[in-house]
Design a protein around this motif. Structure first.
Motif, short mmCIF file in Angstrom:
data_model
loop_
_atom_site.label_atom_id
_atom_site.label_comp_id
_atom_site.label_asym_id
_atom_site.label_seq_id
_atom_site.Cartn_x
_atom_site.Cartn_y
_atom_site.Cartn_z
N VAL A 53 -26.24 26.69 27.50
CA VAL A 53 -27.29 26.94 26.50
C VAL A 53 -28.39 27.80 27.11
CG1 VAL A 53 -29.13 25.84 25.14
CG2 VAL A 53 -26.83 24.87 25.15
N VAL A 54 -28.82 27.45 28.30
CA VAL A 54 -29.92 28.18 28.96
C VAL A 54 -29.53 29.64 29.22
CG1 VAL A 54 -31.26 28.31 31.09
CG2 VAL A 54 -30.92 26.11 29.97
N ARG A 55 -28.28 29.89 29.56
CA ARG A 55 -27.84 31.24 29.94
C ARG A 55 -27.21 32.05 28.81
NH1 ARG A 55 -24.89 29.20 35.35
NH2 ARG A 55 -24.07 27.77 33.83
N SER A 56 -26.94 31.44 27.68
CA SER A 56 -26.16 32.08 26.64
C SER A 56 -26.87 33.25 25.96
CB SER A 56 -25.78 31.06 25.56
OG SER A 56 -25.03 31.69 24.55
N SER A 57 -26.13 34.32 25.76
CA SER A 57 -26.65 35.45 25.00
C SER A 57 -26.40 35.26 23.50
CB SER A 57 -26.00 36.75 25.48
OG SER A 57 -24.60 36.70 25.25
N LEU A 58 -25.75 34.15 23.12
CA LEU A 58 -25.52 33.84 21.71
C LEU A 58 -26.76 33.29 21.04
CD1 LEU A 58 -22.11 31.94 21.92
CD2 LEU A 58 -22.48 34.32 21.25
N ILE A 59 -27.76 32.88 21.85
CA ILE A 59 -28.92 32.17 21.33
C ILE A 59 -30.15 33.06 21.31
CG2 ILE A 59 -30.46 30.20 21.69
CD1 ILE A 59 -28.06 28.80 23.06
N GLU A 60 -30.82 33.07 20.16
CA GLU A 60 -32.12 33.72 20.04
C GLU A 60 -33.19 32.64 20.10
OE1 GLU A 60 -34.86 36.16 16.86
OE2 GLU A 60 -32.71 36.08 16.54
N TRP A 61 -34.03 32.71 21.09
CA TRP A 61 -35.11 31.74 21.26
C TRP A 61 -36.38 32.31 20.64
CZ3 TRP A 61 -34.09 27.04 23.35
CH2 TRP A 61 -32.89 26.89 24.05
N CYS A 62 -36.90 31.66 19.63
CA CYS A 62 -38.13 32.09 18.96
C CYS A 62 -39.27 31.16 19.39
CB CYS A 62 -37.97 32.01 17.43
SG CYS A 62 -36.61 33.01 16.80
N GLY A 63 -40.38 31.73 19.77
CA GLY A 63 -41.53 30.90 20.14
C GLY A 63 -41.42 30.28 21.51
N GLY A 64 -40.64 30.85 22.39
CA GLY A 64 -40.48 30.34 23.75
C GLY A 64 -39.04 30.06 24.06
N GLY A 65 -38.72 30.07 25.35
CA GLY A 65 -37.35 29.87 25.79
C GLY A 65 -36.95 28.41 25.90
N ALA A 66 -35.92 28.19 26.67
CA ALA A 66 -35.32 26.86 26.80
C ALA A 66 -36.26 25.85 27.46
CB ALA A 66 -34.04 26.96 27.61
N ASP A 67 -37.31 26.32 28.07
CA ASP A 67 -38.26 25.41 28.75
C ASP A 67 -39.48 25.08 27.91
OD1 ASP A 67 -39.14 28.02 28.91
OD2 ASP A 67 -40.04 27.77 30.89
N VAL A 68 -39.54 25.55 26.66
CA VAL A 68 -40.70 25.34 25.81
C VAL A 68 -40.36 24.34 24.70
CG1 VAL A 68 -42.35 26.43 24.24
CG2 VAL A 68 -41.57 27.66 26.26
N TRP A 69 -41.02 23.17 24.74
CA TRP A 69 -40.74 22.13 23.77
C TRP A 69 -42.01 21.58 23.12
CZ3 TRP A 69 -36.04 21.73 21.96
CH2 TRP A 69 -35.03 22.34 22.70
N MET A 70 -43.14 22.09 23.48
CA MET A 70 -44.40 21.68 22.86
C MET A 70 -45.14 22.93 22.38
SD MET A 70 -44.26 18.42 23.04
CE MET A 70 -45.85 17.93 22.49
N ARG A 71 -45.93 22.76 21.33
CA ARG A 71 -46.73 23.87 20.81
C ARG A 71 -47.78 24.27 21.79
NH1 ARG A 71 -48.21 23.39 14.48
NH2 ARG A 71 -46.21 24.09 13.78
#
Length: 71
Positions: A53-71
């Motif tokens: 999940v962290v490395r996948s190019s299939l995923i578009e992360w909006c509003g921060g990457g895999a390490d962002v879980w709080m506003r």
């Protein structure tokens, strides 16, 4: 503009959850990378784990990457 990637992870909400869309359908809210991996496994990518999940190019992360879980 629509995403060209089949998985979109939206920005965190006030509870730290992120909506996840897989192939145009909302799969649910994820609270961790593990949740996103579970959604992808349910969609047929059984081999996907957290590192995929962290490395996948299939995923578009909006509003921060895999390490962002709080506003």
């Amino acid at each position: 503009m629509a995403s060209e990637r089949p998985v979109v992870v939206y920005p965190p909400d006030e509870d730290g959850g992120r909506r996840v869309r897989v192939d145009g359908q909302i799969s649910g809210r994820a609270y961790s990378v593990r949740d996103i991996a579970a959604f992808l496994q349910e969609a047929g990518l059984q081999e996907y784990d957290e590192m995929d999940v962290v490395r996948s190019s299939l995923i578009e992360w909006c509003g921060g990457g895999a390490d962002v879980w709080m506003r």
